[in-house]
Design an enzyme around this catalytic site. Structure first.
Site, PDB file in Angstrom:
ATOM      1  CG  MET A 158      -1.974  -1.108   1.145  1.00  0.00           C
ATOM      2  SD  MET A 158      -3.546  -0.708   1.950  1.00  0.00           S
ATOM      3  CE  MET A 158      -3.031  -0.314   3.602  1.00  0.00           C
ATOM      4  N   GLY A 159       2.143   1.084  -0.407  1.00  0.00           N
ATOM      5  CA  GLY A 159       3.038   2.232  -0.440  1.00  0.00           C
ATOM      6  C   GLY A 159       3.588   2.548   0.935  1.00  0.00           C
ATOM      7  CD  GLN A 173       7.526 -15.538   9.002  1.00  0.00           C
ATOM      8  OE1 GLN A 173       7.927 -15.382  10.151  1.00  0.00           O
ATOM      9  NE2 GLN A 173       7.939 -16.531   8.232  1.00  0.00           N
ATOM     10  N   GLY A 214      11.273  -3.124   5.475  1.00  0.00           N
ATOM     11  CA  GLY A 214      10.592  -4.406   5.438  1.00  0.00           C
ATOM     12  C   GLY A 214      10.076  -4.732   4.048  1.00  0.00           C
ATOM     13  CG  HIS A 215       6.982  -2.362   2.229  1.00  0.00           C
ATOM     14  ND1 HIS A 215       6.836  -1.232   3.009  1.00  0.00           N
ATOM     15  CD2 HIS A 215       5.795  -3.007   2.264  1.00  0.00           C
ATOM     16  CE1 HIS A 215       5.605  -1.195   3.474  1.00  0.00           C
ATOM     17  NE2 HIS A 215       4.955  -2.257   3.048  1.00  0.00           N
TER      18      HIS A 215
END
Length: 314
Positions: free
Chosen positions: A38-39, A165, A44-45
């Site tokens: 979602m931007g 996770q 982490g992304h």
């Protein structure tokens, strides 16, 4: 095939244009990894994108703030939209091959309202796994997630899809959805990326003031203490497992009040569930795989986190 930027990574705001890119990948016999977001990207992304690049020939990233997973009282309008910095991060990662930036009007052709009773059209719901844990305070949430991920899968047609996770229940729900809808996609769930002090990376962390940030690790500390009760003391009773977690949260909440800080700490829930059924456990079996999770409010910012018991992957 068209894109909306002349930069280093093509950005597709049209489903038809993206599908032309996908056809070209098929012609070149390239495997496609997919990271839906979602931007408001963080490390982490980007870790998911890097893992996808290691395992696939090319990586597509979607950026779409999905209205269907927000309730009328939630922060859809305030959710951070930071495309320029997101794009720069993906360029710097040297791992992303295409960005899908779909319009709400294409994703929901008959329109979308946050009032579930007024929604029209086709939605996907995973029964039995969506109405516990996060589904209790947010009963609309996983219906919205399952619906938008199904749509994105239909657009991208990835060989592999990558999720973090930190959203443990989401991983269980989506893995079941892939299985039940017979989707030819391998799902990969990647361990939670954390800050140096243990705070799980999240787009919502940017809402925390410096004072809030100082205490925001309490949920991770709480569930870690509960996990230690299992590992170090062999505790199996639910109440005994969760007791140290409740104690830490209560102590930090009292400290915040005593210091007169301009926010409060509010526990939403703590949960101990079987990793497959998401059924709440009263007793943890000796080798039972489980998820120990929770959600708290630090001021008005809601944080979630989890640790896994007797398993390395969801």
């Amino acid at each position: 095939m068209t894109d909306i930027t002349a930069g280093e990574i093509p950005v597709f705001d049209s489903i038809a244009a993206f599908r032309e890119w996908r056809k070209e990948m098929i012609r070149q016999n390239k495997t496609v990894g997919f990271v839906p977001t979602m931007g408001a990207l963080h490390e982490g992304h980007l870790g998911l994108v890097q893992t996808a690049k290691q395992e696939c020939d090319v990586v597509a990233v979607s950026i779409f703030v999905n209205p269907a997973q927000f309730a009328p009282h939630e922060d859809l309008d305030q959710y951070p939209r930071t495309f320029d910095t997101d794009y720069a991060s993906l360029v710097a990662s040297k791992a992303c091959s295409a960005i899908l930036l779909p319009k709400v009007s294409e994703m929901y052709p008959v329109g979308i309202t946050l009032d579930r009773s007024q929604q029209r059209g086709t939605f996907v719901e995973v029964q039995g796994l969506s109405h516990q844990m996060e589904g209790i305070p947010r009963p609309h949430f996983f219906r919205g997630v399952a619906t938008v991920v199904t749509k994105l899968f239909n657009i991208v047609q990835p060989d592999r899809a990558y999720f973090g996770q930190k959203d443990a229940q989401q991983c269980v729900v989506l893995r079941a959805m892939i299985r039940d809808l017979l989707l030819p996609i391998r799902m990969r769930s990647i361990p939670t990326r954390r800050e140096a002090d243990g705070l799980a990376m999240s787009s919502r962390n940017r809402y925390l003031t410096p004072e809030m940030r100082n205490v925001a690790t309490l949920l991770y500390r709480a569930i870690t203490a509960a996990k230690e009760a299992i590992i170090e003391r062999g505790v199996s009773d639910r109440e005994e497992i969760l007791a140290p977690a409740y104690k830490i949260i209560d102590e930090v909440s009292q400290e915040v009040k005593a210091q007169g800080l301009p926010f409060d700490i509010r526990l939403d829930y703590l949960s101990l569930v079987d990793v497959e059924t998401l059924s709440e456990l009263t007793t943890l079996g000796k080798s039972q795989a489980a998820i120990l999770s929770g959600a708290i409010y630090v001021g008005t910012t809601r944080l979630i986190d989890n640790v896994l018991i007797n398993t390395n992957e969801l």
